[in-house]
Scaffold this motif. Structure first.
Motif, short mmCIF file in Angstrom:
data_model
loop_
_atom_site.label_atom_id
_atom_site.label_comp_id
_atom_site.label_asym_id
_atom_site.label_seq_id
_atom_site.Cartn_x
_atom_site.Cartn_y
_atom_site.Cartn_z
N ASP A 1 0.87 -1.12 -0.06
CA ASP A 1 0.07 -0.14 0.11
C ASP A 1 0.86 1.16 0.00
OD1 ASP A 1 -1.87 1.99 0.34
OD2 ASP A 1 -2.33 1.60 2.46
N VAL A 2 0.68 2.25 -0.85
CA VAL A 2 1.48 3.39 -1.02
C VAL A 2 1.43 4.16 0.10
CG1 VAL A 2 1.62 3.44 -3.59
CG2 VAL A 2 -0.15 4.44 -2.45
N GLU A 3 0.27 4.33 0.83
CA GLU A 3 0.26 4.99 2.03
C GLU A 3 0.81 4.41 3.36
OE1 GLU A 3 -1.85 7.77 3.09
OE2 GLU A 3 -1.75 8.02 0.77
N ARG A 4 1.45 3.22 3.27
CA ARG A 4 2.22 2.65 4.38
C ARG A 4 3.31 3.39 4.85
NH1 ARG A 4 2.10 -2.86 4.52
NH2 ARG A 4 -0.09 -2.57 3.65
N PRO A 5 4.09 3.89 3.84
CA PRO A 5 5.38 4.66 4.46
C PRO A 5 4.69 5.89 5.19
CG PRO A 5 5.71 3.83 2.16
CD PRO A 5 4.40 3.57 2.43
N ARG A 6 3.68 6.42 4.67
CA ARG A 6 3.24 7.84 5.53
C ARG A 6 2.82 7.37 6.76
NH1 ARG A 6 -1.34 10.17 6.49
NH2 ARG A 6 -2.47 8.95 5.48
N ARG A 7 2.02 6.17 6.86
CA ARG A 7 1.62 5.75 8.18
C ARG A 7 2.66 5.09 9.17
NH1 ARG A 7 -3.23 2.38 5.37
NH2 ARG A 7 -4.55 3.91 4.91
N GLY A 8 3.58 4.57 8.61
CA GLY A 8 4.83 4.26 9.21
C GLY A 8 5.73 5.46 9.83
N THR A 9 5.63 6.39 9.14
CA THR A 9 6.35 7.52 9.49
C THR A 9 5.33 8.34 10.68
OG1 THR A 9 7.28 8.45 7.52
CG2 THR A 9 7.02 10.02 9.02
N ARG A 10 4.15 8.19 10.72
CA ARG A 10 3.45 8.74 11.81
C ARG A 10 3.55 7.74 13.03
NH1 ARG A 10 -2.15 9.02 9.04
NH2 ARG A 10 -2.66 7.43 10.96
N SER A 11 3.57 6.33 12.69
CA SER A 11 3.82 5.65 13.90
C SER A 11 5.22 5.98 14.57
CB SER A 11 3.80 4.29 13.36
OG SER A 11 2.72 3.77 12.77
N TRP A 12 6.19 6.06 13.84
CA TRP A 12 7.62 6.46 14.41
C TRP A 12 7.63 7.80 15.28
CZ3 TRP A 12 10.90 3.23 15.87
CH2 TRP A 12 11.28 2.19 15.09
N ARG B 1 4.94 9.12 16.79
CA ARG B 1 4.06 8.75 18.05
C ARG B 1 5.10 7.73 19.10
NH1 ARG B 1 -0.47 6.96 14.48
NH2 ARG B 1 -1.89 8.93 14.41
N ILE B 2 5.95 7.04 18.40
CA ILE B 2 6.92 6.07 19.17
C ILE B 2 7.80 7.00 19.89
CG2 ILE B 2 8.73 4.43 19.16
CD1 ILE B 2 6.96 2.83 16.77
N PHE B 3 8.62 7.74 19.12
CA PHE B 3 9.56 8.75 19.78
C PHE B 3 8.90 9.76 20.64
CE2 PHE B 3 12.03 7.89 15.86
CZ PHE B 3 12.99 7.08 16.48
N GLU B 4 7.64 10.24 20.49
CA GLU B 4 6.77 11.00 21.62
C GLU B 4 6.63 10.43 22.70
OE1 GLU B 4 3.46 12.16 19.25
OE2 GLU B 4 4.09 14.24 18.54
#
Length: 74
Positions: free
Chosen positions: A48-59, A61-64
């Motif tokens: 899914d081409v949206e996956r990299p954007r979602r992965g970035t958002r996840s990171w 949140r993880i770092f926050e």
């Protein structure tokens, strides 16, 4: 791709993580944002081409979360 091919591929990934850990003198973790339905490296592979954007958002949140936990500890 045979089971042996998959095993060799994973072996190289594990070897790389070990070398990174030794070289950086830090514990390293491999994390991927894929689904079992992606069938990575299979004839019907898709991503899914949206996956990299979602992965970035996840990171983000993880770092926050890490920063917030360090503030409460320190």
């Amino acid at each position: 791709m045979t089971g042996a091919d998959h095993a060799e591929r994973y072996w190289w990934a594990i070897l790389l993580v070990g070398q990174l850990s030794q070289g950086l003198e830090l514990d390293c973790v491999v994390i991927g944002f894929i689904l079992s339905s992606d069938a990575i490296h299979a004839p019907n592979e898709h991503y899914d081409v949206e996956r990299p954007r979602r992965g970035t958002r996840s990171w983000v949140r993880i770092f926050e979360q890490i920063v917030n936990e360090r503030r409460t500890i320190g």
